[in-house]
Design a protein around this motif. Structure first.
Motif, PDB file in Angstrom:
ATOM      1  N   GLY A  56     -36.603 -36.742 -66.254  1.00  0.00           N
ATOM      2  CA  GLY A  56     -37.746 -37.354 -66.900  1.00  0.00           C
ATOM      3  C   GLY A  56     -38.028 -38.699 -66.259  1.00  0.00           C
ATOM      4  O   GLY A  56     -37.281 -39.160 -65.383  1.00  0.00           O
ATOM      5  N   ALA A  60     -37.540 -41.986 -70.153  1.00  0.00           N
ATOM      6  CA  ALA A  60     -36.452 -41.042 -69.897  1.00  0.00           C
ATOM      7  C   ALA A  60     -35.149 -41.785 -69.625  1.00  0.00           C
ATOM      8  O   ALA A  60     -34.067 -41.225 -69.746  1.00  0.00           O
ATOM      9  CB  ALA A  60     -36.785 -40.140 -68.709  1.00  0.00           C
ATOM     10  N   TYR A  63     -33.871 -41.307 -73.193  1.00  0.00           N
ATOM     11  CA  TYR A  63     -33.628 -39.985 -73.773  1.00  0.00           C
ATOM     12  C   TYR A  63     -32.862 -39.034 -72.866  1.00  0.00           C
ATOM     13  O   TYR A  63     -32.102 -38.197 -73.356  1.00  0.00           O
ATOM     14  CB  TYR A  63     -34.916 -39.351 -74.298  1.00  0.00           C
ATOM     15  N   VAL A  64     -32.994 -39.149 -71.544  1.00  0.00           N
ATOM     16  CA  VAL A  64     -32.224 -38.258 -70.670  1.00  0.00           C
ATOM     17  C   VAL A  64     -30.721 -38.534 -70.778  1.00  0.00           C
ATOM     18  O   VAL A  64     -29.933 -37.594 -70.959  1.00  0.00           O
ATOM     19  CB  VAL A  64     -32.714 -38.342 -69.212  1.00  0.00           C
ATOM     20  N   ILE A  86     -33.551 -39.382 -63.205  1.00  0.00           N
ATOM     21  CA  ILE A  86     -34.370 -40.349 -63.946  1.00  0.00           C
ATOM     22  C   ILE A  86     -35.266 -41.078 -62.953  1.00  0.00           C
ATOM     23  O   ILE A  86     -34.784 -41.720 -62.022  1.00  0.00           O
ATOM     24  CB  ILE A  86     -33.495 -41.354 -64.708  1.00  0.00           C
ATOM     25  N   GLY A  89     -37.011 -45.280 -64.523  1.00  0.00           N
ATOM     26  CA  GLY A  89     -36.537 -45.327 -65.896  1.00  0.00           C
ATOM     27  C   GLY A  89     -36.160 -46.712 -66.398  1.00  0.00           C
ATOM     28  O   GLY A  89     -35.625 -47.536 -65.658  1.00  0.00           O
TER      29      GLY A  89
END
Length: 299
Positions: A56, A60, A63-64, A86, A89
């Protein structure tokens, strides 16, 4: 195969049926994603026992790592996280913006006096976090760096001569079009690229650091690839560099000693990278900075 998942619930074409479905932190986001993925495997058992890569961009960085760490710590049967990717990010906002003043200065976007001023602001933000400031306080102290976008025509590509608001409007109109939504099997005429309600719901999560989750993945031998666009200011590679160098893991010392190597695509320079064991940091003139119509082959 590549699967695109909108999350948290309520963003993009996804709908939150009630307020209880709306997440306020990454524990909730990771839990919802895991529930979705398990349901997906029940409906599509042919995907079981395949290596899983989670990727992402932008947020991200939160959240990743959160999702991947949950899958690694409590792995679903037949699921193995092989790697995470990422792009641009925000993993540790407070730490990353410590290098933003230098990024502005080296790219001619601030004067030496401006550099000194912005550096002092960054240190105030960093000191406040060390002193245990609340998330809302950190946002107030640290967010001016993201407010700098107001003085940059396109903070996602500082060399672009078109505002990102104009570019976003084109994409938003496209994704709102009935023809596109019919093709995707959705019906969300009010589609927006940035859902302010969800942003506000996740506000307390924004200044938090997910470096420890990245460290846990590295220690679990999960491949970690972190990419940055050279001309992306919002989440720039200088901030990413200090972030990766701060990580504590088995290859940390060796990684910090590494020099950047050329990344060649079709014999042409496409970026620079550093790699040690299962960690790779890559920066390119435009892996997400350019519009999709001008996506480089290096992407």
């Amino acid at each position: 195969d590549v699967k695109y998942v909108e999350q948290p619930a309520g963003v993009g074409y996804s709908l939150a049926k009630n307020k209880n479905m709306v997440c306020h932190d990454q524990v909730c986001v990771a839990s919802q994603f895991k529930e979705f993925f398990l349901n997906f495997l029940r409906s599509n058992p042919e995907y079981k026992k395949r290596d899983l890569y989670i990727s992402g961009s932008g947020f991200a960085g939160h959240y990743v790592p959160a999702i991947a760490e949950l899958f690694v710590s409590t792995p679903p049967e037949g699921v193995k996280v092989k790697g995470v990717i990422i792009s641009n990010g925000i993993i540790d906002k407070v730490l990353q913006i410590q290098r933003y003043p230098y990024y502005l200065y080296e790219n001619g976007l601030s004067s030496l006096i401006g550099y000194i001023f912005y550096k002092s602001m960054a240190l105030v933000c960093f000191t406040a976090k060390k002193a245990g400031a609340e998330p809302y306080t950190l946002e107030a102290l640290c967010d001016p760096f993201f407010g700098m976008e107001l003085t940059i025509l396109n903070p996602y590509h500082i060399r672009e001569n078109q505002t990102y608001y104009a570019m976003d409007q084109v994409l938003e109109n496209y994704l709102r079009s009935r023809a596109v939504q019919l093709e995707l099997g959705v019906n969300v005429p009010s589609y927006v690229l940035c859902n302010i309600t969800i942003y506000q719901d996740m506000a307390l999560d924004i200044p938090l650091s997910y470096s420890s989750s990245i460290e846990a993945l590295l220690k679990a031998n999960v491949n970690v690839m972190i990419l940055f666009g050279e001309y992306n200011y919002i989440s720039n590679w200088r901030g990413g560099e200090i972030l990766v160098d701060s990580l504590e893991w088995a290859g940390a010392s060796e990684f910090s000693r590494q020099k950047y190597s050329d990344w060649l695509v079709e014999g042409k320079l496409a970026g620079k990278f550093k790699q040690c064991k299962n960690c790779l940091l890559y920066t390119s003139p435009s892996p997400r900075d350019a519009t999709l119509s001008r996506m480089p082959s290096s992407a």
